[in-house]
Design a protein around this motif. Structure first.
Motif, mmCIF file in Angstrom:
data_model
loop_
_atom_site.group_PDB
_atom_site.id
_atom_site.type_symbol
_atom_site.label_atom_id
_atom_site.label_comp_id
_atom_site.label_asym_id
_atom_site.label_seq_id
_atom_site.Cartn_x
_atom_site.Cartn_y
_atom_site.Cartn_z
ATOM 1 N N SER A 38 0.787 -8.103 -13.502
ATOM 2 C CA SER A 38 0.397 -9.430 -14.001
ATOM 3 C C SER A 38 0.628 -10.546 -12.977
ATOM 4 O O SER A 38 0.222 -11.676 -13.192
ATOM 5 C CB SER A 38 1.159 -9.749 -15.281
ATOM 6 N N ARG A 39 1.263 -10.234 -11.864
ATOM 7 C CA ARG A 39 1.583 -11.268 -10.868
ATOM 8 C C ARG A 39 0.415 -11.614 -9.958
ATOM 9 O O ARG A 39 0.522 -12.521 -9.142
ATOM 10 C CB ARG A 39 2.783 -10.844 -10.049
ATOM 11 N N GLY A 40 -0.677 -10.913 -10.072
ATOM 12 C CA GLY A 40 -1.848 -11.276 -9.292
ATOM 13 C C GLY A 40 -2.459 -10.114 -8.533
ATOM 14 O O GLY A 40 -1.894 -9.031 -8.445
ATOM 15 N N ILE A 41 -3.623 -10.398 -7.987
ATOM 16 C CA ILE A 41 -4.400 -9.411 -7.245
ATOM 17 C C ILE A 41 -4.774 -10.012 -5.900
ATOM 18 O O ILE A 41 -5.159 -11.179 -5.811
ATOM 19 C CB ILE A 41 -5.680 -9.037 -8.026
ATOM 20 N N LEU A 42 -4.677 -9.204 -4.875
ATOM 21 C CA LEU A 42 -5.073 -9.618 -3.533
ATOM 22 C C LEU A 42 -6.421 -8.987 -3.225
ATOM 23 O O LEU A 42 -6.583 -7.769 -3.334
ATOM 24 C CB LEU A 42 -4.027 -9.145 -2.517
ATOM 25 N N GLY A 43 -7.392 -9.805 -2.873
ATOM 26 C CA GLY A 43 -8.706 -9.307 -2.482
ATOM 27 C C GLY A 43 -8.833 -9.338 -0.969
ATOM 28 O O GLY A 43 -8.560 -10.354 -0.338
ATOM 29 N N VAL A 44 -9.234 -8.203 -0.384
ATOM 30 C CA VAL A 44 -9.333 -8.074 1.066
ATOM 31 C C VAL A 44 -10.740 -7.604 1.426
ATOM 32 O O VAL A 44 -11.276 -6.698 0.777
ATOM 33 C CB VAL A 44 -8.301 -7.043 1.587
ATOM 34 N N GLN A 45 -11.322 -8.207 2.459
ATOM 35 C CA GLN A 45 -12.645 -7.765 2.893
ATOM 36 C C GLN A 45 -12.572 -6.311 3.343
ATOM 37 O O GLN A 45 -11.573 -5.863 3.900
ATOM 38 C CB GLN A 45 -13.146 -8.632 4.047
ATOM 39 N N ARG A 46 -13.636 -5.562 3.088
ATOM 40 C CA ARG A 46 -13.647 -4.125 3.390
ATOM 41 C C ARG A 46 -13.328 -3.820 4.847
ATOM 42 O O ARG A 46 -12.555 -2.901 5.135
ATOM 43 C CB ARG A 46 -15.004 -3.517 3.036
ATOM 44 N N ASP A 47 -13.910 -4.562 5.783
ATOM 45 C CA ASP A 47 -13.646 -4.264 7.195
ATOM 46 C C ASP A 47 -12.190 -4.551 7.563
ATOM 47 O O ASP A 47 -11.593 -3.833 8.364
ATOM 48 C CB ASP A 47 -14.610 -5.002 8.121
ATOM 49 N N THR A 48 -11.599 -5.554 6.953
ATOM 50 C CA THR A 48 -10.187 -5.854 7.184
ATOM 51 C C THR A 48 -9.318 -4.734 6.625
ATOM 52 O O THR A 48 -8.349 -4.301 7.261
ATOM 53 C CB THR A 48 -9.808 -7.197 6.542
ATOM 54 N N TRP A 49 -9.640 -4.242 5.432
ATOM 55 C CA TRP A 49 -8.885 -3.148 4.815
ATOM 56 C C TRP A 49 -8.980 -1.883 5.680
ATOM 57 O O TRP A 49 -7.984 -1.198 5.911
ATOM 58 C CB TRP A 49 -9.397 -2.881 3.403
ATOM 59 N N THR A 50 -10.175 -1.590 6.162
ATOM 60 C CA THR A 50 -10.372 -0.416 7.015
ATOM 61 C C THR A 50 -9.520 -0.518 8.276
ATOM 62 O O THR A 50 -8.864 0.450 8.673
ATOM 63 C CB THR A 50 -11.856 -0.255 7.372
ATOM 64 N N SER A 51 -9.485 -1.698 8.884
ATOM 65 C CA SER A 51 -8.657 -1.901 10.077
ATOM 66 C C SER A 51 -7.179 -1.713 9.752
ATOM 67 O O SER A 51 -6.435 -1.105 10.534
ATOM 68 C CB SER A 51 -8.872 -3.301 10.648
ATOM 69 N N PHE A 52 -6.747 -2.220 8.620
ATOM 70 C CA PHE A 52 -5.355 -2.064 8.199
ATOM 71 C C PHE A 52 -4.999 -0.586 8.015
ATOM 72 O O PHE A 52 -3.964 -0.116 8.496
ATOM 73 C CB PHE A 52 -5.107 -2.835 6.899
ATOM 74 N N ILE A 53 -5.850 0.168 7.344
ATOM 75 C CA ILE A 53 -5.597 1.590 7.099
ATOM 76 C C ILE A 53 -5.565 2.358 8.419
ATOM 77 O O ILE A 53 -4.690 3.203 8.638
ATOM 78 C CB ILE A 53 -6.647 2.185 6.134
ATOM 79 N N GLU A 54 -6.482 2.059 9.326
ATOM 80 C CA GLU A 54 -6.489 2.724 10.630
ATOM 81 C C GLU A 54 -5.202 2.415 11.397
ATOM 82 O O GLU A 54 -4.613 3.304 12.019
ATOM 83 C CB GLU A 54 -7.714 2.302 11.436
ATOM 84 N N TYR A 55 -4.755 1.165 11.344
ATOM 85 C CA TYR A 55 -3.506 0.773 12.008
ATOM 86 C C TYR A 55 -2.311 1.514 11.396
ATOM 87 O O TYR A 55 -1.453 2.032 12.109
ATOM 88 C CB TYR A 55 -3.308 -0.741 11.893
ATOM 89 N N ALA A 56 -2.266 1.594 10.076
ATOM 90 C CA ALA A 56 -1.155 2.285 9.403
ATOM 91 C C ALA A 56 -1.127 3.766 9.769
ATOM 92 O O ALA A 56 -0.057 4.329 10.037
ATOM 93 C CB ALA A 56 -1.276 2.111 7.888
ATOM 94 N N LYS A 57 -2.288 4.408 9.819
ATOM 95 C CA LYS A 57 -2.343 5.821 10.187
ATOM 96 C C LYS A 57 -1.894 6.031 11.631
ATOM 97 O O LYS A 57 -1.163 6.973 11.932
ATOM 98 C CB LYS A 57 -3.761 6.366 9.992
ATOM 99 N N GLU A 58 -2.338 5.173 12.533
ATOM 100 C CA GLU A 58 -1.952 5.285 13.937
ATOM 101 C C GLU A 58 -0.455 5.050 14.110
ATOM 102 O O GLU A 58 0.211 5.754 14.868
ATOM 103 C CB GLU A 58 -2.747 4.294 14.797
ATOM 104 N N THR A 59 0.096 4.094 13.395
ATOM 105 C CA THR A 59 1.535 3.821 13.453
ATOM 106 C C THR A 59 2.319 5.025 12.956
ATOM 107 O O THR A 59 3.326 5.416 13.553
ATOM 108 C CB THR A 59 1.871 2.565 12.635
ATOM 109 N N GLN A 60 1.863 5.642 11.878
ATOM 110 C CA GLN A 60 2.526 6.834 11.350
ATOM 111 C C GLN A 60 2.440 7.978 12.357
ATOM 112 O O GLN A 60 3.419 8.688 12.590
ATOM 113 C CB GLN A 60 1.895 7.247 10.027
#
Length: 86
Positions: free
Chosen positions: A39-61
């Motif tokens: 109930s505290r809210g929702i964050l909306g992220v553009q698809r290309d930004t989300w894809t970049s974030f996921i790629e960064y997280a995978k590379e960091t891991q």
């Protein structure tokens, strides 16, 4: 255009209820919310930004796994030398 009902899911990686939920069924954005505080809210992220974030997280891991393996090999080598077995 009809509003799209978010299809919320949690990460299969965590396997718990202590993470975020993601709804990625919208054509232009990915929605993110806290599993324990929906109930505290929702964050909306553009698809290309989300894809970049996921790629960064995978590379960091991946890098962290490589560093852990190198540290383990170093400790194993040190232990071998300490036992007189180079």
């Amino acid at each position: 255009m009809q509003p799209i009902t978010p299809n919320w899911r949690t990460s299969s990686y965590t396997g718990t209820e202590t993470c975020v939920e993601v709804a990625d069924n919208h054509p232009r954005q990915v929605l993110v919310r806290d599993t324990k505080a929906r109930s505290r809210g929702i964050l909306g992220v553009q698809r290309d930004t989300w894809t970049s974030f996921i790629e960064y997280a995978k590379e960091t891991q991946r890098r962290a796994e490589v560093l852990r393996a190198a540290a383990w090999r170093t400790e194993l080598t040190r232990a071998s030398y300490a036992c007189g077995r180079p």
